[in-house]
Design an enzyme around this catalytic site. Structure first.
Site, PDB file in Angstrom:
ATOM      1  N   ASP A   1     -10.272  -3.582  -5.672  1.00 56.09           N
ATOM      2  CA  ASP A   1      -9.769  -2.815  -4.530  1.00 56.09           C
ATOM      3  C   ASP A   1     -10.625  -1.558  -4.379  1.00 56.09           C
ATOM      4  OD1 ASP A   1      -8.387  -1.243  -2.709  1.00 56.09           O
ATOM      5  OD2 ASP A   1      -6.420  -1.809  -3.474  1.00 56.09           O
TER       6      ASP A   1
ATOM      7  N   SER B   1       0.841  -1.202   0.000  1.00 59.52           N
ATOM      8  CA  SER B   1       0.000   0.000   0.000  1.00 59.52           C
ATOM      9  C   SER B   1       0.879   1.255   0.000  1.00 59.52           C
ATOM     10  CB  SER B   1      -0.960  -0.041   1.180  1.00 59.52           C
ATOM     11  OG  SER B   1      -1.958   0.946   1.073  1.00 59.52           O
TER      12      SER B   1
ATOM     13  N   HIS C   1      -8.222  -4.716  -0.857  1.00 61.46           N
ATOM     14  CA  HIS C   1      -7.010  -3.975  -0.518  1.00 61.46           C
ATOM     15  C   HIS C   1      -6.213  -4.782   0.497  1.00 61.46           C
ATOM     16  CE1 HIS C   1      -4.590  -0.332  -0.502  1.00 61.46           C
ATOM     17  NE2 HIS C   1      -4.452  -0.493   0.812  1.00 61.46           N
TER      18      HIS C   1
END
Length: 453
Positions: free
Chosen positions: A373, A235, A404
Site C-alpha cells: 500500500d 481506509s 490501497h
C-alpha cells in the site's frame, strides 16, 4: 563512318558504362565492409535500450514478486482456529492480475480512477438525519436480496474512505455482493461528500468524527430491533468505525464483529510519512489534498459565508490559505481541525485517531492492510501487529499485494469485478455469524443439561 563502326563504338560505350557502374558498386561495398562498427554499435544501443525498458517494466510492475497467502497475526484461540477453518481466503494464495497486479501503485490508481469493472447498481433508499448542531447526515439503506447463511437478520453498517459515499463504484460492488449473501447494508455518506447534498451547518466530515456514523447505527438499531450488526470501514472509514466502537462499551452492543480495511491507525505518525517522496506518498498527498480543496470550495458559502455562524477559530484568512494548500496537513491545520475546536494539528490527530481506542474493542476485529500500500507506511503496521499479539479477539491480515483498496483478481490483464477484499469481508462476516450461532446452541445445550440435572 560505316554502320559496323557505329555499332562497335556504341558497344564500347555501353561496356565502359557498365564497367564504371560495377566499379562504383564495388567501392560502396568495400566501404561498408571496411566500416562495420556503425551498424554493430547501433544494434548494441537498441539492445541496451530494450533491456533498460524491460528492466524498468519488471521493477515497476514488481513482476518478480511471488504470490503467497496473506501473513496472519493472531493469538491461538478457539475463535482463531474456527476462522482458519471457515475462511479459506485467509490461508489461500492471493493471485493478482499477472501483468500489473503486483504493483501497489497500479492497484491503487485503478481503484481511484476506475473503481471496479462492470460495477452493479444496487437499489437503496436515502435516509436523512438532522444532527444536534443542524448538520444533515445522510446514509443509503439496501435490503438483502437472499436469505442469510445462518438465517438471522444481520445488517452491515459501512463507512467509506475519505470523501467517499454510497455511489462510489467499490462501495456499489461490495454492497451488491453483501446483499446477495443475505446482508442488509447501511452506507454512510460523509458529510459534504455528495455533490447534490448541501451542507446545513458550517461543518464537514473529519478524520475521526463518529457523530454521523453513530447516528446511522442508532437508526438501524431502533428501526430493526432484532438485527445484529457487522461493522465495516474502508481506509479513513476504518479509523472512524474503530474509534466509534472504542469510545464507549454501549457502542458495541448488538455488534457481531468489525472489519477495517487499509486504514493508517495513527494520523499523527502518518503525517510525517505523507510528506516523504518514498513510494510517491507526497504525490498522493497532493492529489488527495486537491480533491479535498474542491469539495470544501464547493461548499464555501455554507462554510465561509457571511451569514454563517462559523467556529470562532475559523477565519476568512483560512480560505485564502486553503487555495494555496498542497497537502492534507495544511488543509487539516487551516480548516478541518477548527470544525471541532482543536487548538493544534497535533491535538487534532491524536484525538481523532483510533489508535488509543483499539484496545477497548472486545468484539471480533479483523484488520486488513496490503504490504505494498503506497499510502500506509510500513512503520504504521506495527500498530495492528502489536495489538494482535495482545488481544485474542484481533486478527491482522497482511497480503503482499493489493495496494490501497485495490485487491483486484484476474488472470492476465483484465480484473474481475469482485475483488479479494470484497469476498474476504463477507466470508469473515459469515464465519463470525456461524461462530455466534454455534456458541448460542452450545449455551442452550448446557442450560438444558443443567435443568435436567
Amino acid at each position: 563512318m560505316s554502320a559496323a563502326g557505329s555499332c562497335g563504338a556504341a558497344g564500347t560505350g555501353l561496356r565502359a558504362g557498365w564497367t564504371a557502374g560495377v566499379t562504383e558498386q564495388r567501392i560502396k561495398m568495400n566501404a561498408m565492409l571496411e566500416t562495420p562498427e556503425l551498424p554493430a554499435v547501433f544494434d548494441g544501443v537498441k539492445l541496451a535500450a530494450v533491456a533498460a525498458v524491460l528492466y524498468v517494466i519488471v521493477r515497476c510492475l514488481n513482476l518478480k514478486s511471488p504470490t503467497a497467502p496473506p501473513d496472519l497475526y493472531f493469538q491461538d484461540s478457539g475463535l482463531s482456529r474456527f476462522l482458519l477453518k471457515s475462511c479459506p481466503l485467509l490461508t489461500k494464495e492471493y493471485i493478482p492480475p499477472l501483468i500489473w497486479g503486483k504493483s501497489g501503485h497500479i492497484q491503487t490508481a485503478l481503484y481511484g480512477k476506475m473503481g471496479r469493472v462492470r460495477s452493479p447498481h444496487p437499489y437503496g433508499h436515502r435516509k436523512f438525519i438532522t444532527m444536534s448542531d443542524g448538520a444533515t447526515s445522510t446514509f443509503d439503506l439496501f435490503e438483502p436480496l437472499a436469505e442469510h447463511c445462518v438465517g438471522d437478520d444481520v445488517t452491515m453498517v459501512i463507512c467509506p474512505g475519505i470523501a467517499n459515499h454510497s455511489e462510489k463504484q467499490y462501495i456499489r460492488t461490495f454492497v451488491d455482493y453483501a446483499q446477495k449473501n443475505g446482508y442488509r447494508c447501511a452506507v454512510l455518506n460523509h458529510l459534504g461528500a455528495l455533490p447534490n447534498i448541501e451542507l446545513t451547518s458550517p461543518r464537514m466530515f473529519t478524520y475521526g468524527c463518529t457523530w454521523e456514523f453513530g447516528a446511522m447505527v442508532n437508526y438501524i438499531k431502533k428501526t430493526y430491533p432484532q438485527t445484529q450488526l457487522v461493522v465495516v470501514g474502508f481506509s479513513l472509514g476504518g479509523n472512524i468505525v474503530c474509534k466509534y466502537l472504542g469510545e464507549t462499551q454501549a457502542n458495541q452492543e448488538k455488534v457481531l464483529c468489525c472489519v477495517s480495511v487499509c486504514q493508517g491507525y495513527s494520523a499523527l505518525r502518518a503525517q510525517e510519512t505523507f510528506m516523504q517522496w518514498d513510494q510517491c506518498r507526497r504525490f498522493y498527498n497532493f492529489l488527495m489534498a486537491d480533491n479535498m480543496k474542491k469539495i470544501i470550495l464547493s461548499h464555501r458559502q455554507a462554510l465561509f459565508g457571511d451569514h454563517v455562524k462559523k467556529p470562532q477559530s475559523l477565519e476568512d484568512t483560512d480560505l485564502s490559505r486553503l487555495y494555496t494548500a498542497t497537502s492534507l496537513m495544511q488543509i487539516d491545520d487551516n480548516v478541518m481541525r477548527k470544525f471541532h475546536g482543536y487548538n493544534s494539528l497535533k491535538e487534532y490527530y491524536e484525538e481523532e485517531s483510533c489508535m488509543r481506542y483499539l484496545h477497548r474493542i472486545y468484539v471480533p476485529l479483523m484488520l486488513v492492510n496490503a504490504a505494498d500500500d503506497p499510502l500506509v507506511h510500513e512503520s504504521l503496521l506495527t500498530i495492528p501487529k502489536s495489538l494482535s499479539e495482545k488481544r485474542e479477539n484481533v486478527m491482522f491480515v497482511l497480503p503482499l499485494h493489493g495496494g490501497h483498496l485495490g485487491f483486484f483478481e484476474g488472470s492476465v490483464l483484465f480484473p474481475e469485478p469482485l475483488t479479494w477484499m470484497d469476498k474476504l469481508v463477507v466470508e469473515y462476516a459469515n464465519a463470525i455469524c456461524q461462530w455466534e450461532r454455534n456458541k448460542s446452541q452450545c449455551s442452550d445445550t448446557e442450560q438444558m443439561e443443567a435443568e435436567l440435572e
